[in-house]
Design a protein around this motif. Structure first.
Motif, PDB file in Angstrom:
ATOM      1  N   ASP A 173       0.830  -1.201   0.000  1.00 35.43           N
ATOM      2  CA  ASP A 173       0.000   0.000   0.000  1.00 35.43           C
ATOM      3  C   ASP A 173       0.866   1.253   0.000  1.00 35.43           C
ATOM      4  O   ASP A 173       0.601   2.220  -0.737  1.00 35.43           O
ATOM      5  N   LEU A 174       1.911   1.255   0.820  1.00 33.67           N
ATOM      6  CA  LEU A 174       2.785   2.416   0.863  1.00 33.67           C
ATOM      7  C   LEU A 174       3.425   2.676  -0.491  1.00 33.67           C
ATOM      8  O   LEU A 174       3.657   3.830  -0.882  1.00 33.67           O
ATOM      9  N   PRO A 201       6.680   7.523   8.086  1.00 27.07           N
ATOM     10  CA  PRO A 201       6.422   8.841   8.683  1.00 27.07           C
ATOM     11  C   PRO A 201       7.182   9.049   9.990  1.00 27.07           C
ATOM     12  O   PRO A 201       7.311   8.136  10.802  1.00 27.07           O
ATOM     13  N   ASN A 202       7.658  10.265  10.197  1.00 25.25           N
ATOM     14  CA  ASN A 202       8.361  10.630  11.430  1.00 25.25           C
ATOM     15  C   ASN A 202       7.480  11.398  12.397  1.00 25.25           C
ATOM     16  O   ASN A 202       7.820  11.534  13.578  1.00 25.25           O
ATOM     17  N   THR A 203       6.366  11.938  11.892  1.00 24.16           N
ATOM     18  CA  THR A 203       5.447  12.704  12.735  1.00 24.16           C
ATOM     19  C   THR A 203       4.025  12.232  12.475  1.00 24.16           C
ATOM     20  O   THR A 203       3.729  11.641  11.429  1.00 24.16           O
ATOM     21  N   LEU A 204       3.144  12.522  13.424  1.00 24.24           N
ATOM     22  CA  LEU A 204       1.742  12.153  13.249  1.00 24.24           C
ATOM     23  C   LEU A 204       1.134  12.913  12.084  1.00 24.24           C
ATOM     24  O   LEU A 204       0.309  12.374  11.338  1.00 24.24           O
ATOM     25  N   GLU A 205       1.537  14.146  11.908  1.00 21.90           N
ATOM     26  CA  GLU A 205       1.016  14.933  10.805  1.00 21.90           C
ATOM     27  C   GLU A 205       1.382  14.291   9.465  1.00 21.90           C
ATOM     28  O   GLU A 205       0.558  14.232   8.535  1.00 21.90           O
ATOM     29  N   LEU A 213      -0.310  10.861   4.829  1.00 14.03           N
ATOM     30  CA  LEU A 213      -0.137   9.630   4.063  1.00 14.03           C
ATOM     31  C   LEU A 213      -1.413   8.797   4.102  1.00 14.03           C
ATOM     32  O   LEU A 213      -1.842   8.228   3.078  1.00 14.03           O
ATOM     33  N   ALA A 214      -2.038   8.726   5.253  1.00 20.66           N
ATOM     34  CA  ALA A 214      -3.275   7.953   5.397  1.00 20.66           C
ATOM     35  C   ALA A 214      -4.361   8.478   4.466  1.00 20.66           C
ATOM     36  O   ALA A 214      -5.098   7.696   3.843  1.00 20.66           O
ATOM     37  N   GLY A 256      -6.689   4.357   5.093  1.00 21.04           N
ATOM     38  CA  GLY A 256      -5.250   4.480   5.288  1.00 21.04           C
ATOM     39  C   GLY A 256      -4.856   4.284   6.742  1.00 21.04           C
ATOM     40  O   GLY A 256      -3.945   3.515   7.059  1.00 21.04           O
ATOM     41  N   PHE A 257      -5.560   4.976   7.636  1.00 20.99           N
ATOM     42  CA  PHE A 257      -5.311   4.836   9.075  1.00 20.99           C
ATOM     43  C   PHE A 257      -6.565   5.304   9.790  1.00 20.99           C
ATOM     44  O   PHE A 257      -7.052   6.408   9.550  1.00 20.99           O
ATOM     45  N   LEU A 258      -7.083   4.465  10.673  1.00 26.76           N
ATOM     46  CA  LEU A 258      -8.311   4.799  11.394  1.00 26.76           C
ATOM     47  C   LEU A 258      -8.027   4.738  12.892  1.00 26.76           C
ATOM     48  O   LEU A 258      -8.047   3.667  13.498  1.00 26.76           O
ATOM     49  N   PRO A 259      -7.743   5.876  13.520  1.00 30.15           N
ATOM     50  CA  PRO A 259      -7.439   5.872  14.954  1.00 30.15           C
ATOM     51  C   PRO A 259      -8.689   5.608  15.788  1.00 30.15           C
ATOM     52  O   PRO A 259      -9.762   6.143  15.507  1.00 30.15           O
ATOM     53  N   GLN A 260      -8.539   4.781  16.818  1.00 29.55           N
ATOM     54  CA  GLN A 260      -9.610   4.492  17.764  1.00 29.55           C
ATOM     55  C   GLN A 260      -8.987   4.271  19.138  1.00 29.55           C
ATOM     56  O   GLN A 260      -7.789   4.090  19.272  1.00 29.55           O
TER      57      GLN A 260
END
Length: 294
Positions: A111-112, A123-127, A132-133, A149-153
């Motif tokens: 995927d990347l 990635p080096n930062t959450l931003e 990317l997500a 891409g990324f689903l935070p829970q």
């Protein structure tokens, strides 16, 4: 555990370990019923965060009651700080720790590659991870999410990276800034995707068991998950190309941080063989010899 019980039996004749495996969803109920009936097991292995509640209710006894003075000193001096924080409650050693769950980000490298990234450019930062997500989200012709891409829970998993340390042991209060920032990040991402879309996407996912683990299904490009996934991927998807790295912190956050959950070894208050339970605990975790345990 069966192998450990067998090895312990071969080493001595005073104790015999009789193992009883209980499904996780039933383990707490079974223990509470046994304890209320005055017939609990001598030793309980439990991964749910029950230490405080069971201690306050008198359901378990301090492990330190079975320890020699030297053993207590050695434990407090030699154990990693995160281990003692999980084991000690109100100044007493109430448990031994068979393991600690930690969380990191799993990346599907195929995927990347779609976004021009690889294991050398994570990635080096959450931003950076969030951007990317967004580029890795995929929808069907009707606009419904096919891949996220990324689903935070579960905001407590993210709060340490936002600066939370949980000094009071209370992970659920949103009065603390780091917890609130974590919750706002999660809700902001769900709002971007659409709450209805997220609900529909999550309801379509299979049960998180073995081959249906989130990182294996292909429905997520990146997942914040625990170390147990490594064995699942070796078993169910040995061909899957992936990378693992610490969760990248937000601007001003803490690097290399993780929420942890402990696998507790506990002695019930009514244990009839508490000393034997302590001997098996020591064998299990390699208290005297790191090579003899699990």
């Amino acid at each position: 555990v069966e192998r450990m019980a067998k090895r312990l039996k071969e080493r001595q004749t005073e104790y015999e370990v009789i193992r009883l495996a209980v499904p996780p969803d039933d383990a707490v109920t079974k223990f509470l019923l046994a304890a209320s009936g005055g017939a609990p097991p001598d030793l309980v292995s439990q991964w749910m965060p029950v230490l405080g509640v069971w201690s306050d209710r008198g359901l378990i006894q301090p492990v330190e009651n079975q320890m020699t003075a030297d053993e207590r000193v050695r434990f407090m001096a030699d154990a990693y700080p995160i281990i003692t924080r999980h084991a000690v409650y109100k100044g007493k050693i109430m448990a031994m720790i068979a393991g600690v769950d930690v969380h990191a980000v799993y990346y599907r490298l195929d995927d990347l590659k779609e976004a021009g990234r690889d294991e050398n450019s994570l990635p080096n930062t959450l931003e950076e991870l969030t951007d990317l997500a967004h580029r890795l989200d995929r929808r069907d012709k009707d606009g419904r999410l096919k891949r996220v891409g990324f689903l935070p829970q579960n905001f407590e998993l993210f709060a340490p990276s936002f600066g939370e340390t949980y000094p009071d042991g209370n992970v659920l209060t949103v009065k603390r800034k780091a917890n609130l920032d974590s919750l706002n990040y999660i809700s902001g991402e769900e709002k971007r995707l659409g709450f209805d879309n997220v609900t529909r996407f999550l309801s379509s996912q299979p049960a998180d068991i073995g081959i249906n683990a989130p990182i294996l299904t292909g429905n997520y490009s990146m997942v914040l998950d625990g170390q147990w996934r490594i064995k699942q991927m070796e078993t169910f998807a040995p061909e899957l190309k992936y990378a693992v790295a610490p969760f990248p912190p937000p601007a001003g956050g803490r690097a290399n941080a993780s929420y942890t959950n402990a696998n507790l070894l506990l002695i019930p208050a009514a244990s009839k063989h508490a000393k034997g339970a302590w001997e098996f605990m020591k064998f299990w975790i390699g208290f005297d010899n790191p090579n003899q345990g699990s």
